[in-house]
Design a protein around this motif. Structure first.
Motif, PDB file in Angstrom:
ATOM      1  N   GLU A  74       0.806  -1.216   0.000  1.00 40.20           N
ATOM      2  CA  GLU A  74       0.000   0.000   0.000  1.00 40.20           C
ATOM      3  C   GLU A  74       0.845   1.274   0.000  1.00 40.20           C
ATOM      4  O   GLU A  74       0.359   2.333  -0.384  1.00 40.20           O
ATOM      5  CB  GLU A  74      -0.946   0.004   1.206  1.00 40.20           C
ATOM      6  N   SER A  75       2.092   1.189   0.459  1.00 35.20           N
ATOM      7  CA  SER A  75       2.951   2.369   0.492  1.00 35.20           C
ATOM      8  C   SER A  75       4.361   1.973   0.097  1.00 35.20           C
ATOM      9  O   SER A  75       4.646   0.803  -0.153  1.00 35.20           O
ATOM     10  CB  SER A  75       2.945   3.001   1.889  1.00 35.20           C
ATOM     11  N   ALA A  76       5.248   2.968   0.065  1.00 36.91           N
ATOM     12  CA  ALA A  76       6.649   2.709  -0.292  1.00 36.91           C
ATOM     13  C   ALA A  76       7.509   2.416   0.937  1.00 36.91           C
ATOM     14  O   ALA A  76       8.704   2.166   0.803  1.00 36.91           O
ATOM     15  CB  ALA A  76       7.225   3.900  -1.057  1.00 36.91           C
ATOM     16  N   ASP A  77       6.900   2.417   2.117  1.00 40.23           N
ATOM     17  CA  ASP A  77       7.636   2.086   3.345  1.00 40.23           C
ATOM     18  C   ASP A  77       7.715   0.566   3.454  1.00 40.23           C
ATOM     19  O   ASP A  77       7.108  -0.046   4.327  1.00 40.23           O
ATOM     20  CB  ASP A  77       6.942   2.696   4.563  1.00 40.23           C
ATOM     21  N   VAL A  78       8.470  -0.031   2.540  1.00 45.86           N
ATOM     22  CA  VAL A  78       8.536  -1.487   2.432  1.00 45.86           C
ATOM     23  C   VAL A  78       9.960  -1.944   2.684  1.00 45.86           C
ATOM     24  O   VAL A  78      10.863  -1.692   1.885  1.00 45.86           O
ATOM     25  CB  VAL A  78       8.074  -1.957   1.035  1.00 45.86           C
ATOM     26  N   ASP A  79      10.154  -2.625   3.820  1.00 44.68           N
ATOM     27  CA  ASP A  79      11.466  -3.169   4.148  1.00 44.68           C
ATOM     28  C   ASP A  79      11.417  -4.692   4.044  1.00 44.68           C
ATOM     29  O   ASP A  79      10.411  -5.269   3.617  1.00 44.68           O
ATOM     30  CB  ASP A  79      11.910  -2.718   5.544  1.00 44.68           C
ATOM     31  N   LEU A  80      12.501  -5.346   4.447  1.00 43.26           N
ATOM     32  CA  LEU A  80      12.566  -6.802   4.325  1.00 43.26           C
ATOM     33  C   LEU A  80      11.456  -7.478   5.124  1.00 43.26           C
ATOM     34  O   LEU A  80      10.864  -8.458   4.664  1.00 43.26           O
ATOM     35  CB  LEU A  80      13.937  -7.304   4.784  1.00 43.26           C
ATOM     36  N   GLU A  81      11.171  -6.960   6.296  1.00 37.22           N
ATOM     37  CA  GLU A  81      10.133  -7.558   7.133  1.00 37.22           C
ATOM     38  C   GLU A  81       8.775  -7.526   6.439  1.00 37.22           C
ATOM     39  O   GLU A  81       8.019  -8.498   6.465  1.00 37.22           O
ATOM     40  CB  GLU A  81      10.044  -6.841   8.475  1.00 37.22           C
ATOM     41  N   ALA A  82       8.465  -6.392   5.785  1.00 42.63           N
ATOM     42  CA  ALA A  82       7.181  -6.268   5.099  1.00 42.63           C
ATOM     43  C   ALA A  82       7.092  -7.221   3.918  1.00 42.63           C
ATOM     44  O   ALA A  82       6.049  -7.849   3.686  1.00 42.63           O
ATOM     45  CB  ALA A  82       6.990  -4.821   4.631  1.00 42.63           C
ATOM     46  N   VAL A  83       8.179  -7.357   3.162  1.00 40.22           N
ATOM     47  CA  VAL A  83       8.179  -8.263   2.014  1.00 40.22           C
ATOM     48  C   VAL A  83       8.039  -9.710   2.491  1.00 40.22           C
ATOM     49  O   VAL A  83       7.255 -10.492   1.946  1.00 40.22           O
ATOM     50  CB  VAL A  83       9.466  -8.101   1.173  1.00 40.22           C
ATOM     51  N   TYR A  84       8.790 -10.051   3.529  1.00 37.81           N
ATOM     52  CA  TYR A  84       8.752 -11.412   4.067  1.00 37.81           C
ATOM     53  C   TYR A  84       7.357 -11.760   4.585  1.00 37.81           C
ATOM     54  O   TYR A  84       6.846 -12.860   4.361  1.00 37.81           O
ATOM     55  CB  TYR A  84       9.788 -11.517   5.179  1.00 37.81           C
ATOM     56  N   ALA A  85       6.729 -10.810   5.267  1.00 26.67           N
ATOM     57  CA  ALA A  85       5.380 -11.039   5.774  1.00 26.67           C
ATOM     58  C   ALA A  85       4.392 -11.257   4.634  1.00 26.67           C
ATOM     59  O   ALA A  85       3.477 -12.085   4.731  1.00 26.67           O
ATOM     60  CB  ALA A  85       4.947  -9.846   6.635  1.00 26.67           C
ATOM     61  N   ASN A  86       4.578 -10.532   3.537  1.00 28.44           N
ATOM     62  CA  ASN A  86       3.718 -10.690   2.374  1.00 28.44           C
ATOM     63  C   ASN A  86       3.868 -12.082   1.762  1.00 28.44           C
ATOM     64  O   ASN A  86       2.888 -12.750   1.434  1.00 28.44           O
ATOM     65  CB  ASN A  86       4.066  -9.618   1.338  1.00 28.44           C
ATOM     66  N   VAL A  87       5.125 -12.536   1.668  1.00 27.45           N
ATOM     67  CA  VAL A  87       5.385 -13.875   1.130  1.00 27.45           C
ATOM     68  C   VAL A  87       4.757 -14.950   2.035  1.00 27.45           C
ATOM     69  O   VAL A  87       4.098 -15.880   1.569  1.00 27.45           O
ATOM     70  CB  VAL A  87       6.902 -14.118   0.989  1.00 27.45           C
ATOM     71  N   LEU A  88       4.949 -14.800   3.344  1.00 34.71           N
ATOM     72  CA  LEU A  88       4.396 -15.787   4.294  1.00 34.71           C
ATOM     73  C   LEU A  88       2.868 -15.824   4.216  1.00 34.71           C
ATOM     74  O   LEU A  88       2.261 -16.891   4.271  1.00 34.71           O
ATOM     75  CB  LEU A  88       4.827 -15.435   5.711  1.00 34.71           C
ATOM     76  N   GLU A  89       2.268 -14.653   4.067  1.00 32.86           N
ATOM     77  CA  GLU A  89       0.803 -14.592   3.992  1.00 32.86           C
ATOM     78  C   GLU A  89       0.298 -15.366   2.781  1.00 32.86           C
ATOM     79  O   GLU A  89      -0.723 -16.063   2.851  1.00 32.86           O
ATOM     80  CB  GLU A  89       0.355 -13.135   3.919  1.00 32.86           C
ATOM     81  N   LYS A  90       1.015 -15.263   1.679  1.00 33.02           N
ATOM     82  CA  LYS A  90       0.611 -16.017   0.489  1.00 33.02           C
ATOM     83  C   LYS A  90       0.758 -17.519   0.717  1.00 33.02           C
ATOM     84  O   LYS A  90      -0.059 -18.316   0.240  1.00 33.02           O
ATOM     85  CB  LYS A  90       1.491 -15.610  -0.703  1.00 33.02           C
ATOM     86  N   ARG A  91       1.773 -17.931   1.478  1.00 30.54           N
ATOM     87  CA  ARG A  91       2.031 -19.349   1.671  1.00 30.54           C
ATOM     88  C   ARG A  91       0.964 -19.997   2.568  1.00 30.54           C
ATOM     89  O   ARG A  91       0.632 -21.171   2.411  1.00 30.54           O
ATOM     90  CB  ARG A  91       3.399 -19.567   2.308  1.00 30.54           C
ATOM     91  N   VAL A  92       0.463 -19.248   3.541  1.00 30.95           N
ATOM     92  CA  VAL A  92      -0.473 -19.841   4.507  1.00 30.95           C
ATOM     93  C   VAL A  92      -1.928 -19.546   4.183  1.00 30.95           C
ATOM     94  O   VAL A  92      -2.837 -20.060   4.833  1.00 30.95           O
ATOM     95  CB  VAL A  92      -0.167 -19.343   5.935  1.00 30.95           C
ATOM     96  N   SER A  93      -2.163 -18.718   3.163  1.00 33.04           N
ATOM     97  CA  SER A  93      -3.556 -18.389   2.824  1.00 33.04           C
ATOM     98  C   SER A  93      -4.185 -19.450   1.921  1.00 33.04           C
ATOM     99  O   SER A  93      -3.485 -20.256   1.312  1.00 33.04           O
ATOM    100  CB  SER A  93      -3.605 -17.027   2.127  1.00 33.04           C
TER     101      SER A  93
END
Length: 206
Positions: free
Chosen positions: A187-206
């Protein structure tokens, strides 16, 4: 009288010289990151380096060189507790907490490699405590140049240094899930490694 005046002038020059501001290069223990990421042994100092780069639209921590095939990752992209190390500083007696492998980023214990059988137990928001990691995540940064502003990599359209553990790459268009080659949306450009990793994990468990 003349001798006294000369003495006063000489003393004034000496006083100003002694109080002149001294500037140094980057220290061996530069502190950076959101809450003080330890960056050890950075030796490259480049003034106005970022003037040669353009900030990526998808993350304020990623920069593309304007004329050369290079990408710069700001140190703030990494978690605050990450140990970013250019030079080996470990010493069993004098510096037992120093990093043990040169040109690496040692991730906090909350960041564990993705597993197929235990995805639900991974919590990227887990508190960082004094504990021993079951499997310490050490990112190999040997291909990077360590600058004061961040890590600089040669870039030919895709950067894969995060693929092995976090299953994403960085492209000209943004962060990409390497499992399905789909771009990750934020949603914003405040995207660090933690945010990217959380996005990947969310896709894996959804």
């Amino acid at each position: 009288m003349m001798k006294k005046i000369v003495s006063i002038i000489l003393f004034s020059f000496l006083f100003l010289a002694c109080n002149e501001t001294i500037t140094t290069n980057a220290s061996d223990n530069l502190m950076n990151g959101n809450d003080g990421t330890a960056i050890t042994g950075i030796t490259t100092t480049t003034s106005n380096l970022l003037e040669s780069y353009t900030q990526a639209t998808f993350s304020e921590y990623v920069y593309f060189h304007k004329t050369e095939n290079k990408i710069l990752i700001d140190y703030n992209f990494f978690p605050a507790q990450a140990d970013i190390c250019q030079q080996v500083t470990y010493n069993a007696e004098t510096n037992i907490n120093g990093c043990q492998t040169a040109k690496t980023v040692v991730m906090p214990c909350a960041y564990q490699p993705l597993t197929e059988n235990d995805l639900l137990s991974i919590n990227v928001s887990a508190p960082i405590e004094e504990e021993t990691c079951d499997q310490e995540v050490i990112l190999d940064m040997s291909s990077a140049e360590f600058s004061v502003e961040g890590l600089i990599f040669a870039f030919e359209g895709t950067l894969n240094i995060f693929n092995s553990y976090f299953e994403f790459s960085i492209t000209n268009d943004g962060f990409v899930d390497t499992d399905d080659s789909q771009k990750l949306d934020f949603e914003s450009a405040d995207v660090d490694l933690e945010a990217v990793y959380a996005n990947v994990l969310e896709k894996r468990v959804s």
